[in-house]
Every structure is written in structure tokens, then in C-alpha cells.
Enzyme design. Structure first.
Site, PDB file in Angstrom:
ATOM      1  N   HIS A   8       6.876  -7.534  -2.221  1.00  0.00           N
ATOM      2  CA  HIS A   8       6.720  -6.690  -0.949  1.00  0.00           C
ATOM      3  C   HIS A   8       7.688  -7.354  -0.062  1.00  0.00           C
ATOM      4  O   HIS A   8       7.345  -6.918   1.458  1.00  0.00           O
ATOM      5  CB  HIS A   8       5.227  -6.879  -0.472  1.00  0.00           C
ATOM      6  CG  HIS A   8       4.200  -6.327  -1.164  1.00  0.00           C
ATOM      7  ND1 HIS A   8       4.461  -4.826  -1.599  1.00  0.00           N
ATOM      8  CD2 HIS A   8       2.851  -6.534  -1.559  1.00  0.00           C
ATOM      9  CE1 HIS A   8       3.247  -4.433  -2.310  1.00  0.00           C
ATOM     10  NE2 HIS A   8       2.316  -5.491  -2.114  1.00  0.00           N
ATOM     11  N   LYS A  53       0.811  -1.401   0.001  1.00  0.00           N
ATOM     12  CA  LYS A  53      -0.244   0.048   0.098  1.00  0.00           C
ATOM     13  C   LYS A  53       0.914   1.270  -0.098  1.00  0.00           C
ATOM     14  O   LYS A  53       0.551   2.317   0.214  1.00  0.00           O
ATOM     15  CB  LYS A  53      -0.974  -0.006   1.051  1.00  0.00           C
ATOM     16  CG  LYS A  53      -1.736  -1.078   1.447  1.00  0.00           C
ATOM     17  CD  LYS A  53      -2.303  -1.921   0.313  1.00  0.00           C
ATOM     18  CE  LYS A  53      -3.440  -0.959  -0.385  1.00  0.00           C
ATOM     19  NZ  LYS A  53      -4.142  -1.508  -1.857  1.00  0.00           N
ATOM     20  N   SER A  94      -4.174   2.956   4.472  1.00  0.00           N
ATOM     21  CA  SER A  94      -4.602   2.259   3.309  1.00  0.00           C
ATOM     22  C   SER A  94      -4.485   0.847   3.465  1.00  0.00           C
ATOM     23  O   SER A  94      -5.217   0.102   2.900  1.00  0.00           O
ATOM     24  CB  SER A  94      -3.383   2.712   2.476  1.00  0.00           C
ATOM     25  OG  SER A  94      -3.430   2.192   0.888  1.00  0.00           O
TER      26      SER A  94
HETATM   27  P1  A3P Z   1      -5.060   4.954  -0.554  1.00  0.00           P
HETATM   28  O1  A3P Z   1      -5.545   3.536  -0.046  1.00  0.00           O
HETATM   29  O2  A3P Z   1      -4.687   5.837   0.444  1.00  0.00           O
HETATM   30  O3  A3P Z   1      -6.032   5.785  -1.439  1.00  0.00           O
HETATM   31  P2  A3P Z   1      -0.449  -0.177  -3.796  1.00  0.00           P
HETATM   32  O4  A3P Z   1      -0.413   0.010  -5.158  1.00  0.00           O
HETATM   33  O5  A3P Z   1       1.011  -0.422  -2.975  1.00  0.00           O
HETATM   34  O6  A3P Z   1      -1.290  -1.374  -3.243  1.00  0.00           O
HETATM   35  O7  A3P Z   1      -0.886   1.285  -3.033  1.00  0.00           O
HETATM   36  C1  A3P Z   1      -2.200   1.505  -3.189  1.00  0.00           C
HETATM   37  C2  A3P Z   1      -2.457   2.985  -2.538  1.00  0.00           C
HETATM   38  O8  A3P Z   1      -1.758   3.777  -3.727  1.00  0.00           O
HETATM   39  C3  A3P Z   1      -3.555   3.541  -2.384  1.00  0.00           C
HETATM   40  O9  A3P Z   1      -3.828   4.626  -1.486  1.00  0.00           O
HETATM   41  C4  A3P Z   1      -3.904   4.064  -3.761  1.00  0.00           C
HETATM   42  O10 A3P Z   1      -5.042   5.003  -4.111  1.00  0.00           O
HETATM   43  C5  A3P Z   1      -2.858   4.894  -4.046  1.00  0.00           C
HETATM   44  N1  A3P Z   1      -2.645   5.131  -5.398  1.00  0.00           N
HETATM   45  C6  A3P Z   1      -2.256   4.479  -6.609  1.00  0.00           C
HETATM   46  N2  A3P Z   1      -2.319   5.000  -7.768  1.00  0.00           N
HETATM   47  C7  A3P Z   1      -2.141   6.409  -7.170  1.00  0.00           C
HETATM   48  C8  A3P Z   1      -2.024   7.608  -7.880  1.00  0.00           C
HETATM   49  N3  A3P Z   1      -1.946   7.738  -9.485  1.00  0.00           N
HETATM   50  N4  A3P Z   1      -1.996   8.738  -7.214  1.00  0.00           N
HETATM   51  C9  A3P Z   1      -2.078   8.728  -5.861  1.00  0.00           C
HETATM   52  N5  A3P Z   1      -2.172   7.667  -5.299  1.00  0.00           N
HETATM   53  C10 A3P Z   1      -2.353   6.464  -5.828  1.00  0.00           C
END
Ligand code: A3P
Length: 300
Positions: free
Chosen positions: A114, A52, A144
């Protein structure tokens, strides 16, 4: 192989287990023999994060930088989790990260992990692969992860927010303590020069600037037009609308509980922490984060 939506009869939520001193679930350890023996190639690029922290965002940026021009149809037909396989993920007959990685037709291959740094298959280091590590401040990262655990059955039951906070501080979640993760990879960067360590908060602040830094690390020089297209395409609202990046094609997640592309903000933790929780967290944080050279921003 690809993700088969008809074969997703998901068993009950997994329990945490201790794996070489790191909390994990069996989905990430069942294929360990093959993960550990994974044969990296010198041009493989490993994208490493604590869950996340912005993995999908950086995966998509790297995919566009490498393949956006040469195979545009890839962008509309293959979900990001197949373009950038999640190495240690093992969901039999649904998603086997090692097999997906081994069958990638691309060069370079983009591979996601991860894992805590000490568990990464050694061939990545032996082959001197480029590694992009993304870190996100602990508070937003935890928020998140909490919402992610609520919405997917392949994660342990998160419980309520206050017990989740205690669990996070103890590192009792899949992939272990956030503190060890970000510190372990930070230390690795001092010894291993092919590692680009970046921050989610910097990406939110200025995506174009961070893409420039990535390009110089990767030795890429996209045209001004291409860079503009990529910077626009990877903005939160566009990725949220894009079925190839928003995980809507994977039936393991319940978006009615929380979407994968949830908020994409720095500072959402303020909507979750009470004043007392914040004080307790900060106190504990100071004890665990002793390296003054590694600093996170919880607001921008
Ligand atoms: P949130 O839950 O705070 O919205 P991962 O890809 O490592 O699983 O991370 C997911 C997190 O990255 C989520 O955070 C998601 O919304 C955020 N995320 C993904 N793409 C993004 C973007 N283009 N801009 C900002 N945050 C992004």
C-alpha cells in the site's frame, strides 16, 4: 511462516506517525530496514493500491490466473494474505510480510503493497518488475476504509463519520493522502511502462473485460473455460463465501462490526455523505486533483 491465530494478543490501536512526510502506523514502518532492502526478482509482480481499493480482489484474480490450474489445492488451503504477502506489514510472531514474501515458493511471486510510490523498495524498479495498480474513487474508497478501521484493532480509531471525512481530506490515515497516492502512481505510469493502472469501477462494470486487459499486460492466455471459471469465482458473493479470500481466518478483525467483504459496490458513498459534506468534499477535491488525464467515476 504463517499467520498464527494463537498469537494475536493485539495491543491497543496504533497512533498515526509521520514517516518521510506520509502518515503511517508503526505496523508498516517497524520492519522498514528489511522492507527497503527487499530484493525483488525480475518476475515478481507487485500489486499496489491505496488501502480498500480492491487489493484482495485483484490479488485473487492474479493468483488464479497464475496458479489456479497448476495447484488447485492452494486455493482451498492457503489464505490470500499468505499467497500474496503484504510486504510492509509487521506484526511480530504473527505476520511479517517481508519474511512471507522471501519464503514464497512460487514463481512469479505476487506481492502486495500500500506504499506511496516514492517509498516502494527500489529493487522493484531496478528489476523492471511488472506492477498492477488498482485505484478506486475517493468517496467509496473512504467509506470502505472507515468501516475497515471500525472493525480492526490494528488501525487507528476512526472516530465518527464526519471527523473521519475531515481526516481523509487531510490525508491523516495510514498510507497518507489518497490524492497523493493515486496521482503519484499515475505519474509513475508515464515513466515506467511495466505498470498497469486499473480502476475498481471498471472491474465492477465488467470483470471479464478487465481480466482480459490484465492477461494481455501479464502475457497470459487462459482458455475460454478457465477464464469463465475465474470470472465467476472472483465475483463478490463467491469471494464473500470463500474462507480463503474473505479474511475470516484472521482473528484481527471483528466481522460483527463490519465484514471484510462488506458491500463491493460503486456508489455506497451516497449512503454516507450528507449533501453539505458532499459539496465540501467536491470543492476540496477539485483543488487537489488537477490532472485532467486522471478521472474517476463515482457512479457507474
Ligand atoms: P467495500 O468495503 O466497499 O465493500 P481491499 O482488498 O483493498 O482491502 O479492498 C476491500 C474492498 O474491496 C471492500 O469494499 C470489498 O468488499 C471490495 N471487494 C473485494 N472483493 C470484491 C469483489 N469481488 N467485487 C467487488 N468488490 C470487492
Amino acid at each position: 511462516m504463517s499467520v498464527d491465530p494463537d498469537k494475536t494478543d493485539i495491543p491497543p490501536r496504533p497512533e498515526l506517525l509521520d514517516f518521510h512526510g506520509v502518515s503511517m502506523t508503526h505496523y508498516f514502518t517497524d520492519n522498514w530496514e528489511n522492507v527497503q532492502n527487499f530484493q525483488a526478482r525480475p518476475d515478481d509482480i507487485l500489486i499496489a493500491t491505496f488501502p480498500k481499493a480492491g487489493t484482495t480482489w485483484v490479488s485473487y484474480i492474479l493468483d488464479l490466473l497464475h496458479f489456479g490450474q497448476i495447484s488447485p489445492e492452494r486455493q482451498t488451503s492457503i489464505p490470500i494474505y499468505e499467497r500474496v504477502p503484504f510486504l510492509e506489514m509487521m506484526l511480530p510472531s504473527v505476520y511479517i510480510g517481508v519474511d512471507l514474501a522471501n519464503n514464497l515458493p512460487t514463481s512469479p511471486r505476487l506481492i502486495k503493497t500500500h506504499l506511496q510510490v516514492q517509498l516502494v523498495p527500489k529493487s522493484f524498479w531496478e528489476q523492471n518488475c511488472k506492477v498492477v495498480y488498482v485505484a478506486r474513487n475517493a468517496k467509496d474508497n473512504m467509506v470502505s476504509y472507515f468501516h475497515f478501521e471500525r472493525m480492526t484493532q490494528v488501525q487507528p480509531e476512526p472516530g465518527d463519520w464526519s471527523s473521519y471525512l475531515q481526516r481523509f481530506m487531510k490525508g491523516k490515515m495510514a498510507f497518507g493522502p489518497w490524492y497523493d497516492h493515486v496521482n503519484g502512481w499515475w505519474k509513475k505510469k508515464q515513466a515506467y511502462s511495466n505498470l498497469h493502472y486499473m480502476f475498481y469501477e471498471d472491474m465492477v462494470e465488467d470483470t471479464g473485460r478487465e481480466i482480459d486487459k490484465l492477461c494481455s499486460f501479464l502475457g497470459l492466455s487462459p482458455s475460454v473455460e478457465e477464464k469463465k471459471q475465474i470470472t465467476g469465482g472472483v465475483q463478490f458473493d463467491n469471494m464473500k463465501k470463500n474462507d480463503m479470500t474473505n479474511y475470516s481466518t484472521i482473528p484481527l478483525m471483528d466481522f460483527k462490526i463490519s465484514p471484510f467483504m462488506r458491500k463491493g459496490k460503486v456508489g455506497d458513498w451516497k449512503n454516507h455523505f450528507t449533501v453539505a459534506q458532499n459539496e465540501e468534499f467536491d470543492e476540496d477535491y477539485k483543488k487537489k486533483m488537477k490532472d485532467p488525464s486522471l478521472q474517476f467515476r463515482t457512479v457507474i
